[in-house]
Design a protein around this motif. Sequence first.
Motif, short mmCIF file in Angstrom:
data_model
loop_
_atom_site.label_atom_id
_atom_site.label_comp_id
_atom_site.label_asym_id
_atom_site.label_seq_id
_atom_site.Cartn_x
_atom_site.Cartn_y
_atom_site.Cartn_z
N GLU A 126 0.80 -1.23 0.00
CA GLU A 126 0.00 0.00 0.00
C GLU A 126 0.84 1.28 0.00
O GLU A 126 0.36 2.31 -0.46
N ILE A 127 2.02 1.21 0.56
CA ILE A 127 2.77 2.44 0.81
C ILE A 127 4.11 2.38 0.11
O ILE A 127 4.91 1.48 0.38
N GLY A 128 4.35 3.33 -0.79
CA GLY A 128 5.63 3.42 -1.48
C GLY A 128 6.49 4.47 -0.80
O GLY A 128 6.02 5.56 -0.49
N PHE A 129 7.73 4.14 -0.54
CA PHE A 129 8.62 5.01 0.21
C PHE A 129 9.89 5.27 -0.59
O PHE A 129 10.48 4.33 -1.12
N ILE A 130 10.30 6.52 -0.68
CA ILE A 130 11.66 6.82 -1.12
C ILE A 130 12.35 7.43 0.09
O ILE A 130 11.98 8.53 0.54
N PHE A 131 13.32 6.73 0.65
CA PHE A 131 13.92 7.14 1.91
C PHE A 131 14.93 8.25 1.71
O PHE A 131 15.61 8.34 0.68
N GLN A 132 15.05 9.09 2.74
CA GLN A 132 16.03 10.17 2.74
C GLN A 132 17.45 9.60 2.68
O GLN A 132 18.31 10.14 2.01
N GLN A 133 17.66 8.49 3.40
CA GLN A 133 19.00 7.86 3.40
C GLN A 133 19.08 6.71 2.39
O GLN A 133 19.91 5.83 2.54
N TYR A 134 18.19 6.71 1.43
CA TYR A 134 18.17 5.78 0.30
C TYR A 134 17.85 4.34 0.70
O TYR A 134 16.99 3.73 0.11
N ASN A 135 18.55 3.76 1.71
CA ASN A 135 18.26 2.39 2.13
C ASN A 135 18.29 1.41 0.96
O ASN A 135 17.48 0.49 0.88
N LEU A 136 19.22 1.61 0.06
CA LEU A 136 19.38 0.70 -1.07
C LEU A 136 20.34 -0.43 -0.69
O LEU A 136 21.13 -0.30 0.24
N ILE A 137 20.25 -1.52 -1.45
CA ILE A 137 21.16 -2.65 -1.22
C ILE A 137 22.35 -2.47 -2.15
O ILE A 137 22.21 -2.49 -3.38
N GLN A 138 23.52 -2.26 -1.54
CA GLN A 138 24.71 -1.81 -2.28
C GLN A 138 25.15 -2.79 -3.36
O GLN A 138 25.69 -2.38 -4.39
N THR A 139 24.94 -4.10 -3.10
CA THR A 139 25.45 -5.10 -4.04
C THR A 139 24.55 -5.27 -5.26
O THR A 139 24.93 -5.94 -6.21
N ASN B 220 17.46 -3.06 -7.39
CA ASN B 220 16.87 -2.47 -6.18
C ASN B 220 15.41 -2.13 -6.39
O ASN B 220 14.57 -2.32 -5.51
N VAL B 221 15.09 -1.61 -7.58
CA VAL B 221 13.71 -1.26 -7.90
C VAL B 221 12.86 -2.51 -8.04
O VAL B 221 11.70 -2.56 -7.61
N GLU B 222 13.45 -3.56 -8.61
CA GLU B 222 12.71 -4.81 -8.85
C GLU B 222 12.41 -5.58 -7.57
O GLU B 222 11.41 -6.29 -7.48
#
Length: 118
Positions: free
Chosen positions: A93-106, A112-114
């Motif tokens: 229900e909730i889509g978030f784009i975080f201020q600190q990105y919270n992406l997976i570096q590898t 990451n989007v998928e």
Amino acid sequence: MGSDAMANLVELRNVFKIYSEGLESEVRALDGVSLTVQRGEFVAIVGQSGSGKSTMMNVLGCLDIPTRGDYFLEGTDVRELTDKELSRIRNKEIGFIFQQYNLIQTLTVLENVELPLI
Ligand SMILES: Nc1ncnc2c1ncn2[C@@H]1O[C@H](COP(=O)(O)OP(=O)(O)OP(=O)(O)O)[C@@H](O)[C@H]1O
Ligand SMILES: [Mg+2]
């Protein structure tokens, strides 16, 4: 979700988030916030650094719980939801784009989007 089709999409009632409550270092990140957002509304929250925007977004996104006050999501008091139901809401229900990105570096940007789609 809530059975009332006319319920506000988001409703905060007198919400507080207080860090280190009672201590000298107490921080009132949210100090009695009330807010309603209806379906289809487009809302921007602005304010100076440290004014509590991320704290409020974390509450709205069911990532954090208020110290006091009520949060209704489509008419449902989020405190009545189980961890499993909250996980479903965060996933679907909730889509978030975080201020600190919270992406997976590898992973690549595309991976990451998928990831949440899997
Ligand atoms: N985990 C925490 N423990 C203690 N204080 C915190 C914590 N998280 C946030 N705060 C404090 O709460 C206040 C609100 O912070 P918040 O990150 O919500 O502000 P913001 O509006 O998102 O700021 P910015 O524009 O810099 O992103 C700040 O004073 C911050 O230092
Ligand atoms: Mg922030």
